[in-house]
Scaffold this active site. Structure first.
Site, short mmCIF file in Angstrom:
data_model
loop_
_atom_site.label_atom_id
_atom_site.label_comp_id
_atom_site.label_asym_id
_atom_site.label_seq_id
_atom_site.Cartn_x
_atom_site.Cartn_y
_atom_site.Cartn_z
N ALA A 44 -6.80 -14.21 0.14
CA ALA A 44 -6.78 -12.75 0.33
C ALA A 44 -5.87 -12.16 -0.74
O ALA A 44 -4.86 -12.75 -1.11
CB ALA A 44 -6.27 -12.40 1.72
N GLY A 46 -4.06 -8.40 -1.89
CA GLY A 46 -3.79 -7.01 -1.54
C GLY A 46 -2.60 -6.51 -2.33
O GLY A 46 -1.72 -7.27 -2.70
N GLY A 57 0.38 -8.88 -3.26
CA GLY A 57 0.34 -9.94 -2.28
C GLY A 57 -0.89 -10.78 -2.50
O GLY A 57 -1.96 -10.27 -2.83
N LEU A 58 -0.69 -12.07 -2.38
CA LEU A 58 -1.75 -12.99 -2.62
C LEU A 58 -1.57 -14.12 -1.61
O LEU A 58 -0.51 -14.73 -1.55
CB LEU A 58 -1.55 -13.52 -4.04
CG LEU A 58 -2.65 -14.25 -4.73
CD1 LEU A 58 -2.57 -13.89 -6.21
CD2 LEU A 58 -2.53 -15.71 -4.54
N ALA A 59 -2.53 -14.33 -0.77
CA ALA A 59 -2.45 -15.39 0.23
C ALA A 59 -3.54 -16.41 -0.05
O ALA A 59 -4.72 -16.15 0.15
CB ALA A 59 -2.61 -14.81 1.64
N CYS A 75 -9.98 -9.84 7.12
CA CYS A 75 -9.92 -8.50 6.52
C CYS A 75 -10.95 -7.55 7.12
O CYS A 75 -11.39 -6.61 6.46
CB CYS A 75 -10.06 -8.58 5.00
SG CYS A 75 -8.78 -9.58 4.23
#
Length: 151
Positions: A44, A46, A57-59, A75
């Site tokens: 993900a 964002g 943000g990076l998951a 999401c």
């Protein structure tokens, strides 16, 4: 100053990491943000922007236990499978070789280390940054924390 470019570049960083470190062929899905392997969401992305300062943000699901996520819609996107992790893909037999390393026998810390190193390298290349890496011991962290509290 193009936020769509920034999001797409973060996705590209993850796609390159997955390709170079795990031989995973990941991609984007048209009209959606994130990184996917087939119909399964692997990462993900964002961002938050305030006065052209980005908080990104990076998951990336590396070794994440996703069993509880089967009850969630990633999401809020319906109809696009479920979330998956790199380790989960290895277990399912969807990939097995990383530059001669058998991924089936790596522990979680090794998976995370390989991915972390690759993320730093790919992020630096994509955004044309130079970085320096320095190991910090627990004693050094304690000294920094203690000295900042006494000021």
């Amino acid at each position: 100053m193009d936020l769509h470019w920034y999001l797409r570049t973060l996705e590209e960083v993850v796609i390159r990491v997955l390709s170079s470190s795990c031989s995973i062929q990941a991609s984007r899905l048209e009209g959606l943000t994130g990184v996917w392997v087939g119909n399964e969401k692997l990462a993900a992305v964002g961002i938050r922007v305030s006065h052209w300062i980005t908080y990104h943000g990076l998951a990336l699901n590396v070794t994440t236990n996703l069993c509880l996520f089967k009850w969630m819609v990633p999401c809020g996107i319906h109809g696009h499978g479920h979330q998956v992790s790199i380790k989960g893909l290895v277990r399912e037999g969807k990939l097995c070789i990383d530059h001669g390393t058998d991924l089936h026998h790596l522990d979680d810390a090794s998976f995370i280390h390989i991915t972390h190193k690759s993320l730093i390298e790919e992020f630096s290349q994509a955004f044309q940054l130079e970085y320096c890496y320095k190991n910090i011991s627990a004693a050094m962290l304690y000294e920094r924390k203690h000295s900042s509290l006494t000021k």
